[in-house]
Design an enzyme around this catalytic site. Sequence first.
Site, PDB file in Angstrom:
ATOM      1  N   GLN A  79      14.971   7.237  -0.710  1.00 27.09           N
ATOM      2  CA  GLN A  79      14.184   6.892  -1.895  1.00 27.09           C
ATOM      3  C   GLN A  79      15.033   6.163  -2.926  1.00 27.09           C
ATOM      4  OE1 GLN A  79      14.251  10.979  -4.408  1.00 27.09           O
ATOM      5  NE2 GLN A  79      13.331  11.234  -2.371  1.00 27.09           N
ATOM      6  N   ARG A 122       9.394   6.296  -2.417  1.00 27.00           N
ATOM      7  CA  ARG A 122       9.807   6.691  -1.068  1.00 27.00           C
ATOM      8  C   ARG A 122       9.861   5.460  -0.183  1.00 27.00           C
ATOM      9  NH1 ARG A 122       5.572  10.594  -0.582  1.00 27.00           N
ATOM     10  NH2 ARG A 122       6.348  12.285  -1.843  1.00 27.00           N
ATOM     11  N   HIS A 125      19.046   6.601  -2.031  1.00 30.29           N
ATOM     12  CA  HIS A 125      19.712   7.884  -1.789  1.00 30.29           C
ATOM     13  C   HIS A 125      18.801   8.856  -1.052  1.00 30.29           C
ATOM     14  CE1 HIS A 125      17.539   8.510  -5.635  1.00 30.29           C
ATOM     15  NE2 HIS A 125      17.340   9.736  -5.171  1.00 30.29           N
ATOM     16  N   HIS A 179      14.829   5.320  -7.481  1.00 35.16           N
ATOM     17  CA  HIS A 179      14.119   5.476  -8.754  1.00 35.16           C
ATOM     18  C   HIS A 179      14.282   4.203  -9.578  1.00 35.16           C
ATOM     19  CE1 HIS A 179      13.977   9.659  -7.658  1.00 35.16           C
ATOM     20  NE2 HIS A 179      15.294   9.763  -7.704  1.00 35.16           N
TER      21      HIS A 179
END
Length: 330
Positions: A107, A204, A184, A109
Amino acid sequence: MMADKKYLYPLKFDTIFKEKIWGGTKIRDVLGKDFSPLKNCGETWEISGVEGNLSKVSEGPLQGMTIPEITALFKEEFVGKKVYKKYGNSFPLLIKFIDAAKDLSIQVHPNDKLAKERHNSLGKTEMWYVMQADKGAKLISGFSKNTSKEEYLDYLNSGSLLDILNEEPVKTGDAFYLPAGRVHTIGKGLLIAEIQQASDITYRIYDFDRIDKQGSKRELHREEAIEALDYNAYSNYKIQVKKSLNEVVPLVESEYFQTNLLDFSTGIIREHYNKDSFVIYVCVEGEAEITTLGHTAKISIGNAVLVPQKFPEVHIKTNSGFKMLETFFP
């Protein structure tokens, strides 16, 4: 309760438990936190001002109040002038414990700019401190070589994304800083304390073709991730932790939070006169008592305590020693 009876002191909060497809039992078995009736617990949210997951104070005159309610009542006395000016009644950090019995998804962010544009939210920069690692545990942080967007998509679409990701063997006491944009995953067998920006936005990329209880694969966000990713490789992904007993060891200095590791066999006085910020203590080993101007909070492994900005001096006592993460707004 009358408003004048409400006053600030070192705050503890009720834990919010979250069952996850990859969750395990270490939250109960190692941290001693009962997550029943859930079948497993993948995450606990210990200090959260995230809408829909608001932490409530567990004891004292402010019991039952949420972080935004306390911030609205006490303002900069609670969080500090610069934090209040920037975030108002929103709390900038989120504190979690994570138990990965299976690998989490790969995933990424988004950063503040992208998260604001797309979700009207903060981005998500985070750090991990490994509280316990099973033998052979690993995690992924970043790319193993500089990669172009096109090359990344080729590897992703051919099912060989793992070939260009940086895998790290992990042991207890390791720490990692993950700026927004870094690909990560937390690998199976890891119990982690996480400090992050107060955001719940995750893209994801790959979920190992897992299916949930309903027989469905979890949603992927491959398109959204393309612009969020940092495609550069870096020489060192792990924080070089200087092992020092009875010294304050800096782990992270970023614009979102600063974190120190306190590994002490004896008591210590921490002075925060020069910080215009609340201070959070997350206990990752042992036990202690945190005292400020006559108010005391007990802390042990798996607990977090928030010391409001108005208390610039913190006395920490211990019988058996402790390891704590000390975090504040820079």
